[in-house]
Design a protein around this motif. Sequence first.
Motif, mmCIF file in Angstrom:
data_model
loop_
_atom_site.group_PDB
_atom_site.id
_atom_site.type_symbol
_atom_site.label_atom_id
_atom_site.label_comp_id
_atom_site.label_asym_id
_atom_site.label_seq_id
_atom_site.Cartn_x
_atom_site.Cartn_y
_atom_site.Cartn_z
ATOM 1 N N VAL A 17 26.731 -23.823 27.396
ATOM 2 C CA VAL A 17 26.835 -25.286 27.373
ATOM 3 C C VAL A 17 25.615 -25.884 26.672
ATOM 4 N N GLY A 18 24.448 -25.314 26.934
ATOM 5 C CA GLY A 18 23.214 -25.806 26.311
ATOM 6 C C GLY A 18 23.193 -25.631 24.809
ATOM 7 N N SER A 19 23.989 -24.671 24.295
ATOM 8 C CA SER A 19 24.049 -24.497 22.839
ATOM 9 C C SER A 19 25.109 -25.386 22.200
ATOM 10 N N LEU A 20 26.112 -25.768 22.973
ATOM 11 C CA LEU A 20 27.202 -26.587 22.424
ATOM 12 C C LEU A 20 26.906 -28.090 22.497
ATOM 13 N N GLU A 21 26.259 -28.518 23.565
ATOM 14 C CA GLU A 21 25.986 -29.944 23.781
ATOM 15 C C GLU A 21 25.221 -30.610 22.627
ATOM 16 N N PRO A 22 24.255 -29.938 21.990
ATOM 17 C CA PRO A 22 23.540 -30.586 20.889
ATOM 18 C C PRO A 22 24.435 -30.986 19.707
ATOM 19 N N ILE A 23 25.569 -30.341 19.560
ATOM 20 C CA ILE A 23 26.479 -30.714 18.467
ATOM 21 C C ILE A 23 26.931 -32.151 18.649
ATOM 22 N N ILE A 49 30.597 -20.522 16.457
ATOM 23 C CA ILE A 49 30.967 -21.934 16.625
ATOM 24 C C ILE A 49 31.378 -22.502 15.271
ATOM 25 N N THR A 50 32.526 -23.149 15.241
ATOM 26 C CA THR A 50 32.944 -23.902 14.060
ATOM 27 C C THR A 50 32.936 -25.369 14.468
ATOM 28 N N PHE A 51 32.278 -26.200 13.661
ATOM 29 C CA PHE A 51 32.135 -27.609 14.016
ATOM 30 C C PHE A 51 32.012 -28.469 12.763
ATOM 31 N N GLU A 52 32.222 -29.759 12.957
ATOM 32 C CA GLU A 52 32.063 -30.741 11.870
ATOM 33 C C GLU A 52 30.831 -31.586 12.152
ATOM 34 N N VAL A 53 30.074 -31.863 11.095
ATOM 35 C CA VAL A 53 28.974 -32.827 11.160
ATOM 36 C C VAL A 53 29.108 -33.761 9.969
ATOM 37 N N GLY A 54 28.512 -34.943 10.088
ATOM 38 C CA GLY A 54 28.660 -35.951 9.049
ATOM 39 C C GLY A 54 27.830 -35.718 7.802
ATOM 40 N N ARG A 61 19.015 -31.753 11.959
ATOM 41 C CA ARG A 61 18.637 -32.189 13.314
ATOM 42 C C ARG A 61 19.160 -31.210 14.357
ATOM 43 N N LEU A 62 20.392 -30.731 14.157
ATOM 44 C CA LEU A 62 20.978 -29.763 15.084
ATOM 45 C C LEU A 62 20.161 -28.472 15.105
ATOM 46 N N LYS A 63 19.762 -28.004 13.936
ATOM 47 C CA LYS A 63 18.944 -26.781 13.869
ATOM 48 C C LYS A 63 17.636 -26.956 14.654
ATOM 49 N N GLU A 64 17.022 -28.133 14.515
ATOM 50 C CA GLU A 64 15.775 -28.403 15.237
ATOM 51 C C GLU A 64 15.996 -28.375 16.743
ATOM 52 N N ILE A 65 17.093 -28.980 17.197
ATOM 53 C CA ILE A 65 17.401 -28.994 18.638
ATOM 54 C C ILE A 65 17.645 -27.572 19.129
ATOM 55 N N TRP A 66 18.424 -26.803 18.362
ATOM 56 C CA TRP A 66 18.683 -25.419 18.761
ATOM 57 C C TRP A 66 17.386 -24.618 18.851
#
Length: 164
Positions: A17-23, A49-54, A61-66
């Motif tokens: 959950v901690g890895s998915l929530e930052p998305i 994980i497959t995801f969409e970002v804008g 930013r996601l990489k930094e959070i991870w």
Amino acid sequence: MIVNADVFVKDMPGQLVGSLEPISLVNGNIVGVVHNRDNKISGRIGVNITFEVGSAEDLERLKEIWEKRDVMISRMSSVTETFPTDCLLIGDISPSQIDKLMAKAAKAIDMRSVDIRYSSKTGEEKSAAMVSVSVRSKEDVLKFNAFMMSACKRSNITYIGSVR
């Protein structure tokens, strides 16, 4: 932008959950998740994980959070949608002619992949080639078919488009 990432999280409750929530924190949207408990490395479990970002900025930013959450990124790549099309060429053709034709097509159309299966002639029979390409858009499918139809007509090759 659609992104596919392989990450490794600690094998402890709450880490997935901690890895998915930052998305969602970067306004991303999850498309799919595969949590593979069999893929363990140094006490960490692999997650695809497959995801969409804008934007690329959101991805950074996601990489930094991870990184702050100790989520290890092993692979990350963008996913590009492609559109496949096939055509059949019949006539007095050689592999080198087909290679030259595909080189010209590549200059005119953004082709992502090309697969050619060639059957050589025996005696009086004609040669045949099945050409499968993937392009970036539906418009490129139309451009490819128009290009091939025109080029084959000039070379006296029978063209059968959109074989799928």
